[in-house]
Write an enzyme that holds these catalytic residues in place. Structure first.
Site, PDB file in Angstrom:
ATOM      1  CE  LYS A   1       8.524 -12.571 -14.118  1.00  0.00           C
ATOM      2  NZ  LYS A   1       9.276 -11.986 -15.218  1.00  0.00           N
TER       3      LYS A   1
ATOM      4  CG  PHE B   1      -2.275   5.684  13.705  1.00  0.00           C
ATOM      5  CD1 PHE B   1      -1.495   5.473  14.829  1.00  0.00           C
ATOM      6  CD2 PHE B   1      -2.274   6.939  13.111  1.00  0.00           C
ATOM      7  CE1 PHE B   1      -0.717   6.488  15.350  1.00  0.00           C
ATOM      8  CE2 PHE B   1      -1.503   7.966  13.621  1.00  0.00           C
ATOM      9  CZ  PHE B   1      -0.717   7.749  14.743  1.00  0.00           C
TER      10      PHE B   1
ATOM     11  CG  ASP C   1      -6.776  -5.264   6.201  1.00  0.00           C
ATOM     12  OD1 ASP C   1      -6.328  -5.180   7.355  1.00  0.00           O
ATOM     13  OD2 ASP C   1      -7.338  -4.325   5.612  1.00  0.00           O
TER      14      ASP C   1
ATOM     15  CE  LYS D   1      -8.513  -3.349  14.485  1.00  0.00           C
ATOM     16  NZ  LYS D   1      -7.405  -3.373  13.532  1.00  0.00           N
TER      17      LYS D   1
ATOM     18  CE  LYS E   1     -10.946   0.435  11.758  1.00  0.00           C
ATOM     19  NZ  LYS E   1     -10.321   1.145  10.671  1.00  0.00           N
TER      20      LYS E   1
ATOM     21  N   PRO F   1      -2.881 -11.845  10.490  1.00  0.00           N
ATOM     22  CG  PRO F   1      -0.868 -12.249  11.583  1.00  0.00           C
ATOM     23  CD  PRO F   1      -1.553 -12.409  10.254  1.00  0.00           C
ATOM     24  CG  ASP F   2      -5.843  -6.530  14.145  1.00  0.00           C
ATOM     25  OD1 ASP F   2      -5.015  -5.885  14.827  1.00  0.00           O
ATOM     26  OD2 ASP F   2      -6.803  -5.995  13.563  1.00  0.00           O
ATOM     27  CB  ILE F   3       0.139  -6.495  14.621  1.00  0.00           C
ATOM     28  CG1 ILE F   3       0.583  -7.325  13.403  1.00  0.00           C
ATOM     29  CG2 ILE F   3       1.299  -6.269  15.585  1.00  0.00           C
ATOM     30  CD1 ILE F   3       1.540  -6.627  12.465  1.00  0.00           C
TER      31      ILE F   3
ATOM     32  CG  ASN G   1      -0.210  -0.114   2.505  1.00  0.00           C
ATOM     33  OD1 ASN G   1       0.562   0.779   2.848  1.00  0.00           O
ATOM     34  ND2 ASN G   1      -0.421  -1.210   3.233  1.00  0.00           N
TER      35      ASN G   1
HETATM   36  O1  C5P Z   1      -8.751  -2.442  11.122  1.00  0.00           O
HETATM   37  P1  C5P Z   1      -7.787  -1.453  10.576  1.00  0.00           P
HETATM   38  O2  C5P Z   1      -6.763  -2.037   9.654  1.00  0.00           O
HETATM   39  O3  C5P Z   1      -8.408  -0.219   9.985  1.00  0.00           O
HETATM   40  O4  C5P Z   1      -7.015  -0.904  11.884  1.00  0.00           O
HETATM   41  C1  C5P Z   1      -5.948  -0.062  11.776  1.00  0.00           C
HETATM   42  C2  C5P Z   1      -5.062  -0.239  12.992  1.00  0.00           C
HETATM   43  O5  C5P Z   1      -4.825  -1.614  13.232  1.00  0.00           O
HETATM   44  C3  C5P Z   1      -3.691   0.370  12.815  1.00  0.00           C
HETATM   45  O6  C5P Z   1      -3.256   0.798  14.086  1.00  0.00           O
HETATM   46  C4  C5P Z   1      -2.858  -0.801  12.306  1.00  0.00           C
HETATM   47  O7  C5P Z   1      -1.487  -0.645  12.612  1.00  0.00           O
HETATM   48  C5  C5P Z   1      -3.461  -1.965  13.040  1.00  0.00           C
HETATM   49  N1  C5P Z   1      -3.448  -3.251  12.326  1.00  0.00           N
HETATM   50  C6  C5P Z   1      -2.625  -4.281  12.770  1.00  0.00           C
HETATM   51  N2  C5P Z   1      -2.639  -5.488  12.123  1.00  0.00           N
HETATM   52  C7  C5P Z   1      -3.444  -5.707  11.079  1.00  0.00           C
HETATM   53  C8  C5P Z   1      -4.289  -4.678  10.605  1.00  0.00           C
HETATM   54  C9  C5P Z   1      -4.264  -3.455  11.249  1.00  0.00           C
HETATM   55  O8  C5P Z   1      -1.877  -4.066  13.727  1.00  0.00           O
HETATM   56  N3  C5P Z   1      -3.436  -6.878  10.484  1.00  0.00           N
END
Ligand code: C5P
Length: 404
Positions: free
Chosen positions: A294, A328, A284, A346, A342, A310-312, A215
């Site tokens: 390739k 953020f 995501d 979260k 959020k 995974p959502d860190i 991105n």
């Molecule tokens: O759900 P969204 O992606 O909009 O949330 C944004 C926040 O979640 C940011 O702080 C981003 O660093 C964190 N994030 C994360 N891991 C992911 C997706 C988002 O830590 N896989």
């Protein structure tokens, strides 16, 4: 905070927004600043020095070559007197001259001669603002430590709509207050003894050995946070995706590529951290089955199967001895609704949301504006350069962390 001993030198450039500078003098004086005014020659075509003299209570300086004015307070003395210089409006022409280091009249000479920080409030037609020459000047000024306040977006005196309006006087006066509060914050080292972990930049999700999904995140906001936190006395670890930025002084940097790499680096470093700020734009989804060779083109269409990353942030927020967790949110609409959702979903302590639909702000830009939400409150941090914004956000974090 007492501002009665703070001196603000207001430099007025020659643009239609100069009429608002009279009000700006009043707003600054109301807040306790001592204000002196320098006008460019063209500013005097828009507004008279007499008005500014009456409002500031001091003679207005406009000429380098006026023996009477130099005898009263010479240009070097004026440059030394200022604790903060605000240039409002900063026209495209004035920005170009300041960037070039010109000393062709008093206002530009003062910018060269002062050691005080300089805040520029751009104001011009939206096309002039977007012009690459203006953008290059702003980038160069920001990289040399000038602070940018605004511009705002909206309808313009020329009838067009877009980014280029000078911030409102009351917003500039508030930024001046926050500026002194945040520079005091840097001096007081309110994060001394605190350990902070920050994620920044994009992640790269490999498709095959030569291609990836990513991105537009530049990492600038996360790096500004790392720099500001280190200045405020924190021990800072920065986990960064691929960016082309240099590591701020005193910051330990760990470079990663994918979201999974970022999660591993975060989990290896999160123990005993006091604050975690998830500023990275984590992808995501990742490719389910990364090709080892390739991929060759063959069919007209191809499909890639993606799986959730995974959502860190949420993972850190669910740890038993979790740090103060700040996320953020980049949104294009309904900023408050999505940000508050959020924050709750979260289980965060705070979330900083930005509207990435506003051109010139947010992703990849040097400036940003944030709307910060926490369970019991919220605060808007108006558009400014990312380092000033980072200091303000960290000051808010310090305040809320002590309240929890
Ligand atoms: O759900 P969204 O992606 O909009 O949330 C944004 C926040 O979640 C940011 O702080 C981003 O660093 C964190 N994030 C994360 N891991 C992911 C997706 C988002 O830590 N896989």
């Amino acid at each position: 905070m007492s501002l009665t001993n703070k001196n603000v030198l207001l430099g007025i450039g020659g643009g239609i927004a100069a009429y608002k500078s009279a009000d700006l003098v009043r707003r600054l004086k109301e807040r306790g600043f001592d204000v002196r005014v320098v006008m460019s020659q063209s500013a005097m075509e828009f507004i008279t020095p007499l008005t500014l003299q009456a409002l500031s209570g001091h003679p207005v300086a406009s000429s380098l070559l006026d023996p009477a004015a130099e005898a009263a307070m010479g240009h070097i003395e004026l440059a030394r007197w200022a604790d903060l210089v605000i240039i409002a409006p900063a026209t495209a022409n004035l920005l170009a001259r300041i960037n070039a280091g010109m000393a062709d009249e008093l206002i530009t000479t003062t910018c060269l001669a002062t050691e005080a920080p300089i805040a520029l409030c751009p104001a011009m037609n939206q096309q002039m603002y977007r012009n690459l020459a203006t953008q290059a000047n702003l980038t160069s000024l920001a990289s040399r430590g000038y602070t940018l306040w605004g511009p705002a977006s909206g309808s313009q005196a020329c009838g067009e709509v877009g980014l280029g309006r000078m911030l409102e006087p009351v917003d500039i006066a508030e930024l001046a207050i926050q500026f002194f509060a945040s520079s005091d914050a840097v001096q007081l080292k309110p994060l001394a003894g605190q350990s902070i972990l920050i994620t920044a930049g994009p992640t790269r999700e490999a498709i095959d050995p030569v291609r990836y999904i990513s991105n537009h995140s530049s990492g600038k906001m996360g790096f500004a946070l790392a720099k500001a936190a280190a200045e405020m006395g924190a021990t800072v670890t920065l986990v960064s995706g691929p960016v082309s930025l240099s590591t701020p002084k005193g910051v330990v940097r760990i470079d990663v590529e994918s979201a999974q790499n970022m999660l591993d680096a975060v989990m290896n470093n999160v123990d005993n951290k006091d604050i975690f700020i998830g500023c990275a734009a984590v992808a995501d989804y990742r490719i389910n089955d990364v090709a080892t060779c390739k991929i060759k083109k063959s069919t007209e269409e191809m499909q890639l199967a993606l799986v959730r990353n995974p959502d860190i942030l949420a993972t850190v927020a669910s740890l038993p001895n979790r740090p103060f967790v700040v996320g953020f949110a980049a949104e294009t609409h309904d900023v408050e609704t999505y940000a508050r959702d959020k924050l709750k979903r979260k289980n965060l302590n705070m979330i900083a949301a930005n509207d990435v639909s506003v051109a010139g702000l947010g992703f990849n830009a040097d400036a940003n504006a944030l709307r910060v939400f926490w369970p019991q409150g919220n605060q808007d941090l108006p558009a400014t350069d990312k380092l000033s914004l980072a200091r303000q956000l960290l000051s808010l974090i310090v305040k809320e962390k002590t309240n929890t």
